[in-house]
Design a protein around this motif. Sequence first.
Motif, PDB file in Angstrom:
ATOM      1  N   ARG A  90      57.442  29.752 -87.183  1.00  0.00           N
ATOM      2  CA  ARG A  90      56.325  30.908 -87.589  1.00  0.00           C
ATOM      3  C   ARG A  90      56.658  32.203 -86.891  1.00  0.00           C
ATOM      4  O   ARG A  90      56.720  32.494 -86.083  1.00  0.00           O
ATOM      5  N   PHE A  91      57.130  33.349 -87.909  1.00  0.00           N
ATOM      6  CA  PHE A  91      57.099  34.599 -87.448  1.00  0.00           C
ATOM      7  C   PHE A  91      56.341  35.502 -88.109  1.00  0.00           C
ATOM      8  O   PHE A  91      55.368  35.152 -89.007  1.00  0.00           O
ATOM      9  N   SER A  92      55.979  36.372 -87.308  1.00  0.00           N
ATOM     10  CA  SER A  92      54.974  37.770 -87.452  1.00  0.00           C
ATOM     11  C   SER A  92      55.516  38.199 -88.895  1.00  0.00           C
ATOM     12  O   SER A  92      56.534  38.007 -89.147  1.00  0.00           O
ATOM     13  N   ALA A  93      54.423  38.968 -89.538  1.00  0.00           N
ATOM     14  CA  ALA A  93      54.707  39.419 -90.914  1.00  0.00           C
ATOM     15  C   ALA A  93      55.975  40.711 -90.586  1.00  0.00           C
ATOM     16  O   ALA A  93      56.887  40.805 -91.522  1.00  0.00           O
ATOM     17  N   PHE A  94      55.907  41.403 -89.549  1.00  0.00           N
ATOM     18  CA  PHE A  94      56.982  42.426 -89.202  1.00  0.00           C
ATOM     19  C   PHE A  94      58.358  41.641 -88.938  1.00  0.00           C
ATOM     20  O   PHE A  94      59.104  42.426 -89.573  1.00  0.00           O
ATOM     21  N   THR A  95      58.236  40.738 -88.227  1.00  0.00           N
ATOM     22  CA  THR A  95      59.579  39.887 -88.106  1.00  0.00           C
ATOM     23  C   THR A  95      60.028  39.504 -89.317  1.00  0.00           C
ATOM     24  O   THR A  95      61.307  39.430 -89.428  1.00  0.00           O
ATOM     25  N   LYS A 144      56.683  47.776 -79.908  1.00  0.00           N
ATOM     26  CA  LYS A 144      56.353  46.342 -79.687  1.00  0.00           C
ATOM     27  C   LYS A 144      56.824  45.566 -80.938  1.00  0.00           C
ATOM     28  O   LYS A 144      57.379  44.499 -80.560  1.00  0.00           O
ATOM     29  N   ASP A 145      56.495  45.911 -81.945  1.00  0.00           N
ATOM     30  CA  ASP A 145      57.218  45.167 -83.517  1.00  0.00           C
ATOM     31  C   ASP A 145      58.342  44.985 -83.276  1.00  0.00           C
ATOM     32  O   ASP A 145      58.863  43.906 -83.683  1.00  0.00           O
ATOM     33  N   ARG A 146      59.210  46.163 -82.903  1.00  0.00           N
ATOM     34  CA  ARG A 146      60.543  46.240 -83.131  1.00  0.00           C
ATOM     35  C   ARG A 146      61.196  45.246 -82.016  1.00  0.00           C
ATOM     36  O   ARG A 146      62.080  44.388 -82.529  1.00  0.00           O
ATOM     37  N   LEU A 147      60.513  45.439 -80.875  1.00  0.00           N
ATOM     38  CA  LEU A 147      61.352  44.499 -79.760  1.00  0.00           C
ATOM     39  C   LEU A 147      60.862  42.991 -80.079  1.00  0.00           C
ATOM     40  O   LEU A 147      61.954  41.962 -79.944  1.00  0.00           O
ATOM     41  N   GLU A 148      59.899  42.528 -80.711  1.00  0.00           N
ATOM     42  CA  GLU A 148      59.446  41.185 -80.898  1.00  0.00           C
ATOM     43  C   GLU A 148      60.408  40.770 -82.035  1.00  0.00           C
ATOM     44  O   GLU A 148      60.860  39.556 -81.862  1.00  0.00           O
ATOM     45  N   ALA A 149      60.540  41.507 -82.968  1.00  0.00           N
ATOM     46  CA  ALA A 149      61.375  41.055 -84.126  1.00  0.00           C
ATOM     47  C   ALA A 149      62.678  40.866 -83.692  1.00  0.00           C
ATOM     48  O   ALA A 149      63.543  39.761 -83.970  1.00  0.00           O
ATOM     49  N   GLN A 150      63.532  41.734 -83.004  1.00  0.00           N
ATOM     50  CA  GLN A 150      64.681  41.663 -82.677  1.00  0.00           C
ATOM     51  C   GLN A 150      64.992  40.461 -81.599  1.00  0.00           C
ATOM     52  O   GLN A 150      65.974  39.848 -81.655  1.00  0.00           O
ATOM     53  N   LYS A 151      63.981  40.429 -80.595  1.00  0.00           N
ATOM     54  CA  LYS A 151      64.372  39.219 -79.554  1.00  0.00           C
ATOM     55  C   LYS A 151      64.075  37.977 -80.210  1.00  0.00           C
ATOM     56  O   LYS A 151      64.791  36.962 -79.976  1.00  0.00           O
TER      57      LYS A 151
END
Length: 220
Positions: A90-95, A144-151
């Motif tokens: 399950r991914f966040s909306a931004f990811t 924070k969103d960009r970091l979470e998505a990439q990782k």
Amino acid sequence: MWMEEYEALNATEKSEFRRLANALLSRTYLLRNIYDDQKKMMDLNSDYRTARRFFTILQGYFSLAGWDLYRDEEYGVIYLRNQQGSNRARFSAFTTMFLYMLRLIYEENRQQLELHHDVRTDTFAVIHKMNAFGLLKDGRSTAKDRLEAQKTLARYQVIAKIDGGWKTDGNKLLIYPTILFFLPNSEIDAMIRQLQEMRKQSQQETSDEEATSEEGEESL
């Protein structure tokens, strides 16, 4: 029979088998070619070669647990699929949006793919495409969103960082062919529909905030 093949392995091979099985369960995908950050270039993945050697045994083992194991030699990807369609990440909306933009970028560049079927891009291009689709409220994204998505996507072998840190604005990314199995062509239409829903939601949130702001001004 795969069990007989497994029993014929020596202790070191059995240990390698267990490590690879756990790696696949954790990451879902295994690539033939991966980016070596120290060499600053693509390199052969020894785990892929080992998994090919154990492939029949791995297939049998995962089948017992309700998983199908596949191998695509053209793109050099070994991957798992749950037979019941469960155990999905399950991914966040931004990811999710970040993943969709990467898929579109990959599709746009498929004609220029090199031997390893990878596409190079950067976070500026991904965010620019999000804005073009009207997905970002106020046209902005947070570090924070960009970091979470990439990782998150790096963990599943969808991307690799090739220049700059994960937190660096505009850092360079490598999109692996894994993305074709994450989001196959058959799911592109559904992806576009979901992007349209995300855009409507973003526009509605912006509209609601503007309305609230106007109400606040009137009450002064």
